[in-house]
Design an enzyme around this catalytic site. Sequence first.
Site, short mmCIF file in Angstrom:
data_model
loop_
_atom_site.label_atom_id
_atom_site.label_comp_id
_atom_site.label_asym_id
_atom_site.label_seq_id
_atom_site.Cartn_x
_atom_site.Cartn_y
_atom_site.Cartn_z
N GLY A 27 -26.68 1.42 12.50
CA GLY A 27 -25.87 2.30 13.16
C GLY A 27 -25.83 2.05 14.43
N LEU A 29 -22.88 1.68 15.78
CA LEU A 29 -21.86 0.22 15.63
C LEU A 29 -21.09 0.04 16.61
CD1 LEU A 29 -20.94 1.96 11.94
CD2 LEU A 29 -22.95 0.60 12.49
N HIS A 30 -20.90 -1.09 16.78
CA HIS A 30 -20.20 -1.81 17.62
C HIS A 30 -19.19 -2.85 17.18
CE1 HIS A 30 -23.06 -5.08 17.50
NE2 HIS A 30 -24.05 -4.43 17.78
N GLU A 31 -18.25 -3.28 17.97
CA GLU A 31 -17.26 -4.49 17.52
C GLU A 31 -18.00 -5.68 16.45
OE1 GLU A 31 -13.94 -5.18 16.91
OE2 GLU A 31 -14.30 -3.11 17.70
N GLY A 32 -19.26 -5.91 16.86
CA GLY A 32 -20.04 -7.00 16.08
C GLY A 32 -20.18 -6.30 14.59
N HIS A 33 -20.72 -5.16 14.46
CA HIS A 33 -20.73 -4.68 13.08
C HIS A 33 -19.35 -4.43 12.57
CE1 HIS A 33 -24.35 -2.53 15.13
NE2 HIS A 33 -24.73 -3.23 13.98
N GLN A 150 -33.74 -13.44 10.66
CA GLN A 150 -33.58 -12.37 9.56
C GLN A 150 -32.60 -12.94 8.41
OE1 GLN A 150 -32.79 -7.93 10.52
NE2 GLN A 150 -30.94 -8.57 10.08
O1 PAF Z 1 -30.28 -6.17 11.10
C1 PAF Z 1 -30.53 -4.79 11.03
O2 PAF Z 1 -29.69 -3.92 11.59
C2 PAF Z 1 -31.72 -4.46 10.17
O3 PAF Z 1 -32.83 -5.27 10.30
C3 PAF Z 1 -31.37 -4.26 8.92
C4 PAF Z 1 -30.95 -5.56 8.20
C5 PAF Z 1 -30.13 -3.07 8.36
C6 PAF Z 1 -32.64 -3.70 8.09
O4 PAF Z 1 -33.06 -2.56 8.63
#
Ligand code: PAF
Length: 279
Positions: A27, A29-33, A150
Amino acid sequence: MKIISSIEELRDQLRGQLRTVFVPTMGNLHEGHLSLMRLARKHGDPIVASIFVNRLQFGPNEDFDKYPRTFQADVEKLEKEGVYVLFAPTEKDLYPEPQEFRVNPPDGIGNILEGEFRPGFFTGVTTVVLKLFACVQPRVAVFGKKDYQQLMIVRNMSKQFALPTEIIAAETWRADDGLALSSRNMYLSEAERAEAPALFRTLNEVANEVRGGHLDVFALEHEAMDRLSKRGWKPDYISIRKRVDLQPPAAGDIAQSEPLVVVAAAKLGGTRLIDNLEI
Ligand code: PAF
């Protein structure tokens, strides 16, 4: 857009969908998301996003409680991006009983860099990602390169468990001054926000040195950390790594054009920022 919190309801809603593309988020959320959602659209249909601040991936002294939660604004943004389902489970929905089965990334990748400075972080991430994948059952999932390690760990997990989910990497979204967008940027004071692009500038300096034929990785890393420290940062690491496995390059790797990435984590005031740049 349907907002669903229960796993059962989510499964009912998505039954029969063979091309679901999934974007997990925490959550705020910004432009990257939103750029992840736009990339998702090219790789499948329907788009499912999730919002879940995953306690398992926060250390005891980290920012779980103060992590920014902006649900209503997030919903409006996702609606505009044409997201079909927002999966927003409560902790009780996703962890109705203590999550005792966990995914442990192997030491080689799980305990270096972020794993060294945030013990347990990747176990928390892979555990929740596997569980979210089990709920959504996506054919494709999108992860940002901003969290480079990640992304690699999730990709390796998906491969080793033969999950039917292809992992797609999205480029890092940056502000005009180069700062990588991150929910944690909102912790920065005005003065810190003005200083923050120095992290990406430093990564560029290191990358340019390597491109220019400077082969002393150790010296480059130390000089870069020193420069940031002198500006008031507390760097955890600035490290040149092989893209393929995030291990340090051996002597000769650079000369032989091994694809590299420079990764960094550093604290500015109370805020820990991470970034990376492929060389
Ligand atoms: O990158 C994230 O925002 C978190 O690590 C993820 C992948 C949603 C897991 O909680």
